[in-house]
Design an enzyme around this catalytic site. Structure first.
Site, PDB file in Angstrom:
ATOM      1  N   GLY A 184     -10.077   9.641  -6.024  1.00 27.39           N
ATOM      2  CA  GLY A 184     -11.358   9.999  -6.638  1.00 27.39           C
ATOM      3  C   GLY A 184     -11.461  11.501  -6.817  1.00 27.39           C
ATOM      4  O   GLY A 184     -10.474  12.219  -6.671  1.00 27.39           O
TER       5      GLY A 184
ATOM      6  N   GLY B 128      -2.019   7.788 -11.579  1.00 27.82           N
ATOM      7  CA  GLY B 128      -3.404   8.249 -11.721  1.00 27.82           C
ATOM      8  C   GLY B 128      -3.481   9.763 -11.761  1.00 27.82           C
ATOM      9  O   GLY B 128      -4.140  10.354 -12.628  1.00 27.82           O
TER      10      GLY B 128
ATOM     11  N   ILE C 262       5.947   6.356  -3.970  1.00 29.21           N
ATOM     12  CA  ILE C 262       6.880   5.720  -3.043  1.00 29.21           C
ATOM     13  C   ILE C 262       7.398   4.414  -3.646  1.00 29.21           C
ATOM     14  O   ILE C 262       8.515   3.986  -3.371  1.00 29.21           O
ATOM     15  CB  ILE C 262       6.166   5.511  -1.689  1.00 29.21           C
ATOM     16  CG1 ILE C 262       7.163   5.393  -0.552  1.00 29.21           C
ATOM     17  CG2 ILE C 262       5.216   4.333  -1.736  1.00 29.21           C
ATOM     18  CD1 ILE C 262       6.543   5.551   0.816  1.00 29.21           C
ATOM     19  N   ASP C 263       6.584   3.803  -4.543  1.00 29.96           N
ATOM     20  CA  ASP C 263       6.960   2.518  -5.151  1.00 29.96           C
ATOM     21  C   ASP C 263       8.034   2.672  -6.229  1.00 29.96           C
ATOM     22  O   ASP C 263       8.532   1.663  -6.729  1.00 29.96           O
ATOM     23  CB  ASP C 263       5.744   1.846  -5.811  1.00 29.96           C
ATOM     24  CG  ASP C 263       4.692   1.431  -4.812  1.00 29.96           C
ATOM     25  OD1 ASP C 263       4.985   1.486  -3.605  1.00 29.96           O
ATOM     26  OD2 ASP C 263       3.587   1.060  -5.237  1.00 29.96           O
TER      27      ASP C 263
ATOM     28  N   GLY D 213       4.361  -1.888  -2.576  1.00 31.03           N
ATOM     29  CA  GLY D 213       4.707  -2.361  -3.912  1.00 31.03           C
ATOM     30  C   GLY D 213       3.554  -3.155  -4.478  1.00 31.03           C
ATOM     31  O   GLY D 213       3.522  -4.376  -4.383  1.00 31.03           O
TER      32      GLY D 213
END
Ligand code: ATP
Ligand code: MG
Length: 482
Positions: free
Chosen positions: A178, A204, A232-233, A277
């Protein structure tokens, strides 16, 4: 081909300020004369350095020539399998730079969730900026929020401050989701006199960075906004891998090994490991492949049934009967088709997905015991592992391991440490070159710059038709659960 060139053309500040003269780089100069200055002497060996990158240097994006659509499989970009050269721009220091180092105020910000290697990148950005001769470097605390919250003050950064920060995980600057509107962030950049902004974050954060870049262009502000993908994904398009991913896979293997030992040491033991994930199953896939101890790997990209003769549960029964134990590795976003959808969003506006791990570990309880929440629907349709084995009268000892927060907080391993270091250096080179609205990544083992929109248009996913997913299936020996 031209379309490709146009899409991957890097936004440059001379597009907005055509009369701004490029000036000779101080980077090599600083390296050569460092023995006389306040930098370590080993740089001084570069007497005649030829390391500058030309703006027209390119890295080839697709490196395989597929001779037929069948050999290409899902990789084929057109039905006739025509080989199209796709090039991206090579990262690195330029001979001519856009900023006088003494006029630079650089800011670094880390947003989203934690990821191993954040401190390594912060450290290297600071060190490289100093080598260019920048004296005014600050960190913005707690993500974009740090631009609007009056109680959060800038953190002055120098080589001395960041020297050892890579020895621990997390982010020196803190992270958040945010935050303020883009126009407020750019107001704050103007007030603070920041003309280089290094943004470390995921999809984002990069959407935010791109919006900040466009707002700066609109206001005709000479500001370079440079992203360093932190996910990290590993869900950023076009890149070999993002930092933190290797470390996460390595650490995930340890959790899988513990689950294996627990399962193997119990009578009819089942170990379930939930990994990161949300939409991309790369960590679960790679950790399953590398550990060699996983019998069932479940990822968001591949739908599966839990029940029925071809479902996960009946395969678990088969494994208990034949092997005596089983290990399941599940990505948190797997099985969304089985979970009740919610309209909830997090502070950044991301849809909150159902978490399959939470449900797998729960003992079955009658739906009436719940009040109005999403679990009613879910548990009515979904039988967790323990309930299934109880009903069919087979003993099963289920152990559930969720190592996700432990993984996110650890320090980067050696290969991520190198990746972070080079990404940090190239982020600074990109800013000094005068680019803005770009991000830096590893592409076919070379470092490249990408226009931000090209890498965040959607999350990178595991392709269920890819050779890698089939290698994973070969390794686990699992059937299709459909
Ligand atoms: P993670 O991989 O941890 O999810 P992320 O960068 O995707 O990292 P988000 O929480 O989605 O994390 O976003 C981080 C920041 O980016 C937040 O402060 C959010 O307000 C801002 N942001 C997200 N999407 C946008 C957007 N479309 N435009 C402007 N800002 C955005
Ligand atoms: Mg995100």
């Amino acid at each position: 081909q031209q379309d490709w060139e146009a899409r991957f053309r890097l936004p440059h500040l001379t597009d907005i300020f055509p009369d701004a003269p490029p000036i000779p780089s101080t980077f090599c100069l600083k390296m050569r004369t460092s023995i006389d200055r306040d930098f370590p002497g080993h740089y001084s060996s570069y007497e005649d350095w030829h390391g500058y990158i030309n703006n027209n240097d390119r890295v080839l994006l697709k490196t395989i020539y597929y001779s037929s659509p069948t050999s290409a499989g899902a990789e084929c970009i057109d039905p006739d399998c025509t080989w199209v050269e796709q090039w991206v721009h090579r990262a690195g220091p330029r001979e001519k730079i856009y900023y006088k180092p003494e006029e630079v105020k650089a800011a670094i910000i880390t947003c989203g969730g934690l990821c191993p290697g954040l401190n390594d990148v912060i450290r290297q950005i600071v060190i490289t900026l100093e080598i260019y001769g920048v004296k005014n470097i600050v960190g913005i605390p707690f993500g974009y929020r740090g631009f609007s919250d009056k109680e959060l003050t800038e953190v002055p950064l120098s080589r001395k401050v960041v020297q050892n920060i890579h020895l621990s995980g997390g982010s020196l600057l803190g992270v958040s989701r945010g935050g303020p509107a883009v126009s407020d962030i750019v107001d704050s950049l103007e007030e603070r006199g920041i003309n280089m902004l290094f943004v470390l974050g995921g999809n984002g954060t990069h959407a935010g960075a791109n919006a900040i870049h466009h707002e700066c262009c609109k206001r005709r502000l000479k500001v370079s906004v440079i992203g360093v993908p932190k996910t990290i994904d590993n869900d950023i398009l076009l890149m070999d891998k993002t930092f933190g991913f290797d470390t996460a896979v390595e650490e995930a293997q340890r959790a899988i090994n513990s689950a294996y030992i627990e399962a193997h040491s119990a009578y009819h033991g089942i170990g379930v490991v939930k990994l990161m994930g949300r939409s991309s199953g790369f960590i679960a896939m790679q950790a399953s492949l590398s550990s060699g101890q996983v019998d069932i790997c479940l990822i968001p990209e591949v739908p599966f049934n839990f029940h029925g003769p071809h479902g996960v549960l009946s395969h678990l029964k088969f494994l208990l009967e034949t092997k005596g134990s089983a290990v399941v590795c599940v990505a948190e976003g797997a099985g969304q088709n089985l979970l009740q959808k919610t309209n909830a969003t997090d502070a950044s506006g991301n849809v909150v997905l159902g978490d399959i791990g939470v449900y797998i570990q729960q003992e079955y309880r009658k739906t009436k015991q719940y009040s109005v929440n999403i679990q009613i629907e879910f548990e009515a349709n979904f039988h967790p592992i323990k309930k299934y084995f109880k009903e069919i009268g087979i003993h099963a000892d289920v152990k559930y391991i969720d190592p996700t927060y432990m993984i996110r907080a650890i320090r980067a391993n050696a290969s991520d440490g190198i990746l972070c270091t080079v990404l940090g250096q190239n982020a600074v080179h990109g800013a000094f070159a005068g680019y803005s609205g770009i991000t830096v990544g590893l592409c076919n083992t070379h470092y490249a710059y990408f226009p931000i929109p090209e890498v965040i248009s959607h999350p990178r996913l595991v392709d269920p038709n890819s050779r890698m997913w089939h290698r994973c299936l070969t390794s686990t020996g699992q059937p299709d659960f459909i």
